[in-house]
Design an enzyme around this catalytic site. Sequence first.
Site, PDB file in Angstrom:
ATOM      1  N   TYR A  83     102.301 110.521  75.725  1.00 20.62           N
ATOM      2  CA  TYR A  83     101.853 109.986  77.001  1.00 20.62           C
ATOM      3  C   TYR A  83     102.418 110.950  77.897  1.00 20.62           C
ATOM      4  CZ  TYR A  83      99.818 105.417  75.543  1.00 20.62           C
ATOM      5  OH  TYR A  83      99.238 104.437  75.223  1.00 20.62           O
ATOM      6  N   HIS A  89      89.718  97.133  76.098  1.00 20.08           N
ATOM      7  CA  HIS A  89      90.724  98.176  75.269  1.00 20.08           C
ATOM      8  C   HIS A  89      91.480  97.257  74.431  1.00 20.08           C
ATOM      9  CE1 HIS A  89      92.742 101.687  74.692  1.00 20.08           C
ATOM     10  NE2 HIS A  89      93.996 101.301  75.048  1.00 20.08           N
TER      11      HIS A  89
END
Length: 578
Positions: A169, A350
């Site tokens: 990330y 999601h």
Amino acid sequence: QAVLPTWPPSPLALIPKRDWDQSVSDIPVISSPIPLLKVKPPRCLLCLGSAPIWAQDWHLLDEDTMEEDSSQDAELQGLMEDAIYTTMRFSRPLRSCDPHDMDIAGDTVRVLAAYGLDDTPKLDRERTFVKSIFLLQIVHPDELEVPEDTIIHDLELTNFLIPEDDTTYACTFLPLPIVSQKHHIYKFEPKLVEHNETMVHHILVYACGNASVLPTGVDDCYGANPSFSLCSQVIVGWAVGGTSYQFPDDVGISIGMPLDPQWIRLEIHYSNFRNLAGIYDSSGIRVYYTARLRKYDMGVLQLGFFTFPIHFLPPGAESYMSYGLCKTEKFEEINGAPVPDIQVYGYLLHTHLTGRALKAVQYRNGTQLRTICKDDFYDFNLQETRDLPHRVEIKPGDELLVECHYQTLDRDSMTFGGPSTTNEMCLIFLFYYPRNNISSCMGYPDIISVAHELGEDAMDPMDAVMALNNIDWTPENIKMAEKACKEAQQTVIIKTIDEFVENTTGWIQDITPTPRGVCLESIGGKVEPLDKIPAGFRSAPAALRGSGMIPPQHFSLASLLFAQGALYWLLATLQAGI
């Protein structure tokens, strides 16, 4: 002869031949009869010189056997082929009432296509393709009007070296465009570096509160430096399979005003499962903005199960449900000002790889009001922002519940909530107006009580999570865990753009399915209120309007077969041999 599908978007469809890019083995298996539109005598719909093309509505009985539908509900309106595309135009009622036809609803559809080298319609694995499509959003943003004064601004990383780890990330903080007067961002799209598309899992843009003290550089979003996780109000987002998205004509993201965000956090999730070295990336989000103002300033509300290891999925589950609760009764208090009724116009769903379906349900005064959005055939490889057919109003005091449906038959160990693609998430982003300061409202169950219900001792949440690894996950224990999580008290975490957090508690209510009326007619179908396209919904572009046929050029495929890909039976048969 050729075979065409009976399930187009309403009213028309154009499908490029080379845009079928997903392997049959990539699709989750679901069930229904298979409708087909078979091109065959006796009547000529179109004639290519002296060669006629006929069309009939057929369905598949098994891998090799087809028969004609008693109800002919599909109509071929045109067919054309050139060196690149085979283009078909056809129509069918959203609900044909033919038991051999699937209803076209607001879910992802798997479309299976095959072609052959002779006139025998059959499924040839070497010539079979699958693509997931959302049929009811028939207008692409690139076909909508673009203001003449449009300015483009890129929010991107620059030459970022992707680590060799499975999951990364990467976060950085960037300024929004500097303008001297109010503007609206009206469109966004992913900016992906060629050949890196398979490594970019999602891109999110978070608005920062103007009082935030932000770090510089690029770092792990959720690593040792907590400053790189600041700013949690999503304003735009992209995930695997998505494309560009243009907001409705009356809403936009406001920039340039004193209370508007001036900086954003750009978050890019990389999945480098092949552990490749030396790959640099400059991906990001491209935004389009204009001084031609819209009526409303929009916001995004994040709902679902709070993402951390208390969210768990047992291995070997045929079906497992998770729930995240939002209670809006404290919105005004935490917002610092009155909160107008929220008008929801779009959404983004999601989960990660084990997700099979999601829905958001609204309650008012203890009574289920409606399902806001859902996808019963969710596909991880098609995550896109979608319009609601009707705008939904949320009032202060309403409760919002997110239900996520998972399947973990391919896993032999626990799956926990977390950032990696092999972890799980349960999130729904609601796009709404007018904007307020609330960025997220998510829940999670009392994990200690869940562990106790499963016969495990636990003194604190960490003990409870660790104790889950001791359980023999039989089908009975899996259902017991699902029930315990649903019946446990939920902690609800509400967060603002300025990172102010308020907690409350609540309980999960049952979800009552919305029944459909009995289908009484076949020819022409039965239209119910939920099937109607409301006034103001995005219409088809001019190039697709009307009922005239496309003048065909030539048709060299001897046999072309399309079928609904959302089929347990068919795909189980295909996958068994793959």
